[in-house]
Design an enzyme around this catalytic site. Structure first.
Site, PDB file in Angstrom:
ATOM      1  N   TYR A 107       1.664   1.693 -45.763  1.00 56.75           N
ATOM      2  CA  TYR A 107       1.857   2.325 -44.469  1.00 56.75           C
ATOM      3  C   TYR A 107       3.219   2.047 -43.850  1.00 56.75           C
ATOM      4  O   TYR A 107       3.685   2.811 -43.025  1.00 56.75           O
ATOM      5  CB  TYR A 107       0.732   1.866 -43.543  1.00 56.75           C
ATOM      6  CG  TYR A 107       0.469   2.771 -42.384  1.00 56.75           C
ATOM      7  CD1 TYR A 107       0.427   4.153 -42.550  1.00 56.75           C
ATOM      8  CD2 TYR A 107       0.265   2.254 -41.126  1.00 56.75           C
ATOM      9  CE1 TYR A 107       0.173   4.980 -41.477  1.00 56.75           C
ATOM     10  CE2 TYR A 107       0.004   3.074 -40.056  1.00 56.75           C
ATOM     11  CZ  TYR A 107      -0.036   4.437 -40.230  1.00 56.75           C
ATOM     12  OH  TYR A 107      -0.279   5.252 -39.170  1.00 56.75           O
ATOM     13  N   TRP A 148       4.680  -0.758 -42.027  1.00 58.60           N
ATOM     14  CA  TRP A 148       4.997  -1.552 -40.832  1.00 58.60           C
ATOM     15  C   TRP A 148       5.310  -3.007 -41.155  1.00 58.60           C
ATOM     16  O   TRP A 148       5.447  -3.826 -40.252  1.00 58.60           O
ATOM     17  CB  TRP A 148       3.834  -1.507 -39.852  1.00 58.60           C
ATOM     18  CG  TRP A 148       3.781  -0.260 -39.026  1.00 58.60           C
ATOM     19  CD1 TRP A 148       3.079   0.877 -39.307  1.00 58.60           C
ATOM     20  CD2 TRP A 148       4.439  -0.015 -37.781  1.00 58.60           C
ATOM     21  NE1 TRP A 148       3.265   1.811 -38.321  1.00 58.60           N
ATOM     22  CE2 TRP A 148       4.088   1.284 -37.352  1.00 58.60           C
ATOM     23  CE3 TRP A 148       5.283  -0.769 -36.969  1.00 58.60           C
ATOM     24  CZ2 TRP A 148       4.553   1.843 -36.176  1.00 58.60           C
ATOM     25  CZ3 TRP A 148       5.748  -0.215 -35.796  1.00 58.60           C
ATOM     26  CH2 TRP A 148       5.386   1.082 -35.405  1.00 58.60           C
TER      27      TRP A 148
END
Length: 795
Positions: A137, A139
């Site tokens: 993802y 992050w």
């Protein structure tokens, strides 16, 4: 396949001229998603963190940064799950039995990289590259070079590609409908109307959801200056009336004089439609704007009038849905029509069943008012949902590791992971087109934790057993890493050099290495470079550059872009690195769609008609029951309108003391989000009293999908019938009956799409029961660490 030697694991430390020496201690510039700062060093020991001097509102999460180093949750060596490794060494096909339970076996870096490279080759040659899911993802670090997901996807794209994802958990449904209705996603991505324009021109600011420093403290790619608070002060100082629509009063900062309308969750679309209808009934709509700048206005107005379904969308109609009074709705509608008004909806509104509708309805209201494209007027999404949304935004290309082209073209909507793993070969729809789920045999997850952010984690845990091989590359023993077959220890950003940059920030920040790599960790780049060598694409992957060579190269691309397109002379790399930061060209006081408003034919939108779509022939042809062809209010699967007498509507918002699940056990997270070792759930005092729950008491939350423990906090700043449990607690289903000890709300949320059109996350449509809990289970952190130690090799 050849077995070359692994590249050296050492990252070059920050050059000494870049380090500031004061009081006998060294300071190096660094950055995180939650802000820029300097690391204060005594030798190789972190002695403190100093916020960036130009930041007016530093994030409290900075206090947890030292907790990355020396944490008992750090992954210190490559390991392989025992049963998987035995099958591998015996030449048997691996499987998921024992995943998440068996002990791990330590292996050398060379053997770990050999195994992972061989598995990538085995899967892609036997099953095709689309059978590898690279769902990371992104992050893990705000650095744009050591971007874990970017490095991993660059590697896989060089050897034939992978199955990826589109959109984000944050705003997928909203962006899907924006692409249809206005032709792009600028309204939700920080390239639209800016807060400084509102401070200069807006008379009435209607805020739906949060516009809070709690969410604005974070920004993908990092942020140098947190300016939301300053902008809101300027708006209030102008005398702008602020009307705040949310179940939670603290979704807006205190001191702004905001009027709170405590709406039922998931009913914003009904309110917005009723406001538009009451504007029309009062004659306050802009017929000229509707005729020039929109298509489908007649159908939309007919829908508001009830000419299509027999239900007029009046204030009385909306009052029964939203829990707000009809008089309040009528008065607000008139004020919107008589003022220069702006409608601001947070990202949270669309993370719900039928989440496309509140965004479309907000555009419908703004179009009815006719103020889109005017200074201080119109509509925007996500202002304050991240730190840079609503701020003056960067115009240059931001530095980023090139990922290359994915030859497979295979993807899923981001929140459909469990469906991907359990429904191979079946079809799904996305934005009106039909696609198929591939047969996933391998997952490679670098820098992320789906066992925090996915919905219905117990369903995901079952789906996670399906692939043959799961590789996790991370600094920490997250719940995802515990459920891997092969675990590769990555360094944190403090242990390498990088550049922080965001298209929503006015600064580039040098992320100078503060400490050596901890234990056996390597940077994400070195890990992927080692795999690339083994897969025969090493030269293409590195392009002959080392870490600092890449940083110079990426910085120079941005520097040349600033000079050629905007005439701004940025400093050379060495000067930038020595100072630690530099500005980039930005656009301030931006009025979104001003050119379109002035000349719709000459500046058409990228929609079906070139205008704002208030009714869609495409959706009409698709005939989707959960995404009608015009803005509508549809009852969600779970909301207070169909709740049982003892059920509450659960809101799983972003926490104050951490970013998602990062630094979950850090000192700031423990201080701001936890009590008695568990996450804090906020309840209205009346709801708590009805259930026999006192302040600070342990409680159990449950529904048919799962259960978790938390500690109760009582607040009259929360609408009755609502519970708030922040996201990010590390999933620990180790109490009786699989109850999660930590207080992770995603054991409770529903893994359903927003609609068949947008396929977004619908976490905020969730009903739960809450009751006092009298058990004697240990604190979540203690139990989590004990479980981890049981599975790791003895030092």
């Amino acid at each position: 396949m050849s077995r070359p030697q692994s590249p050296t694991p050492a990252c070059a430390p920050a050059t000494t001229p870049a380090a500031r020496i004061a009081d006998g201690r060294r300071r190096v510039m660094h950055c995180s998603h939650w802000g820029a700062y300097r690391v204060v060093l005594e030798g190789d020991r972190i002695a403190g963190i100093e916020p960036f001097e130009a930041d007016p509102m530093p994030s409290p999460i900075l206090g947890s940064v030292p907790d990355w180093i020396g944490s008992p949750l750090r992954i210190t060596q490559p390991v392989v799950r025992q049963g998987w490794l035995a099958a591998w060494r015996a030449g048997r096909p691996p499987d998921g039995r024992g995943r998440g339970a068996e002990p791990f076996v330590p292996v050398s870096w060379d053997e770990a990289l050999d195994i992972v490279a061989a598995e990538i080759d085995r899967i892609r040659h036997r099953h095709g590259n689309a059978s590898i899911f690279a769902g990371s993802y992104g992050w893990a670090s705000c650095g744009r070079f050591h971007h874990a997901a970017g490095q991993m996807k660059r590697l896989l794209n060089l050897v034939g590609g992978h199955t990826g994802h589109v959109d984000t958990y944050s705003v997928a449904a909203g962006q899907a409908i924006l692409r249809l209705v206005v032709g792009d996603t600028a309204m939700s991505e920080g390239q639209a109307t800016t807060l400084d324009d509102l401070a200069a021109h807006c008379d009435l600011l209607l805020v739906l959801g949060a516009m809070s420093p709690r969410t604005a403290q974070n920004e993908s790619g990092g942020i140098g200056r947190h300016m939301l608070g300053e902008h809101l002060k300027a708006i209030a100082a102008r005398g702008t009336r602020i009307v705040h629509v949310s179940p939670c009063r603290d979704d807006m900062p205190e001191g702004l004089g905001a009027e709170w309308l405590p709406i039922r969750p998931n009913t914003d679309a009904a309110l917005l439609l009723a406001l538009a209808r009451e504007v029309v009934r009062a004659g306050g709509h802009d017929s000229d704007f509707l005729a020039r700048c929109t298509s489908g206005a007649e159908e939309f107005l007919d829908h508001l009038a009830g000419n299509r379904d027999g239900v007029e969308k009046t204030a009385d109609w909306a009052a029964g849905i939203t829990g707000l009074s009809a008089a309040t709705i009528c008065t607000l509608a008139l004020a919107l029509a008589q003022s220069r008004s702006f409608v601001a909806a947070s990202w949270s509104l669309q993370r719900a069943h039928h989440g496309e509708q509140p965004y479309w309805a907000a555009i419908g209201l703004a179009a009815t008012l006719g103020q889109i494209g005017l200074p201080g007027g119109g509509v925007g999404f996500g202002i304050g949902s991240l730190g840079g949304v609503g701020a003056p935004f960067a115009l240059t290309l931001a530095p980023a590791i090139p990922q290359g082209h994915n030859p497979t073209g295979s993807f899923i909507p981001v929140a459909r992971i469990a469906d991907l793993l359990t429904r191979p070969g079946e079809t799904f729809s996305y934005e009106g087109r039909t696609h198929s789920y591939p047969d996933i045999r391998m997952i490679y997850w670098a820098g992320g934790n789906p066992f925090h952010h996915h919905q219905d984690l117990n369903r995901l845990a079952e789906a996670w057993t399906r692939p043959e091989t799961i590789v996790v590359q991370d600094p920490m023993w997250t719940a995802t890493a515990l459920r891997a077959d092969i675990v590769l220890p990555a360094s944190t950003s403090l242990e390498r050099n990088d550049i922080a940059a965001s298209r929503r920030s006015d600064l580039l920040v040098a992320m100078q290495q503060a400490v050596p790599p901890q234990a056996g960790a390597r940077s994400d780049h070195l890990i992927c470079a080692g795999l690339a060598q083994r897969l025969g694409v090493g030269a293409a992957f590195t392009e002959g550059r080392d870490e600092m060579g890449w940083l110079r190269h990426l910085y120079e691309i941005t520097r040349q872009d600033a000079a050629s397109r905007f005439g701004q002379a940025m400093p050379d790399f060495d000067s930038f690195w020595h100072r630690g930061h530099t500005t980039v060209p930005v656009r301030a006081q931006n009025v979104h769609l001003a050119d379109f408003r002035a000349d719709p034919a000459g500046n058409p939108l990228s929609t079906e008609t070139g205008r704002i779509m208030l009714s869609s022939p495409r959706l009409d042809a698709l005939g989707l029951e959960d995404c009608p062809p015009r803005p509508s209010w549809l009852p969600p699967a779970e909301w207070l309108g169909n709740a049982g007498p003892d059920e509450l509507h659960l809101i799983s918002r972003q926490p104050e003391g951490r970013l998602h699940s990062q630094l979950e056990q850090g000192r700031t997270s423990r201080a701001l989000n936890k009590r008695a070792g568990r996450e804090t759930v906020t309840l209205n005092p009346g709801d708590a009293a009805a259930r026999g729950i006192a302040e600070g008491q342990g409680v159990r939350l449950w529904n048919a999908r799962g259960a978790c423990l938390a500690t109760a906090a009582l607040s009259d700043a929360l609408r009755p019938g609502v519970a708030v449990l922040p996201t990010g607690a590390w999933y620990a289903p180790i109490a009786a009956g699989g109850t999660d000890l930590s207080g992770n709300p995603n054991v409770l949320t529903a893994d359903i799409p927003s609609s068949a059109y947008g396929q977004g996350c619908a976490a905020h449509s969730c009903l739960v029961r809450v009751a006092p809990w009298q058990g004697n289970e240990p604190e979540a952190a203690e139990a989590y660490l004990a479980t981890l130690k049981d599975r790791l090799p003895v030092p």
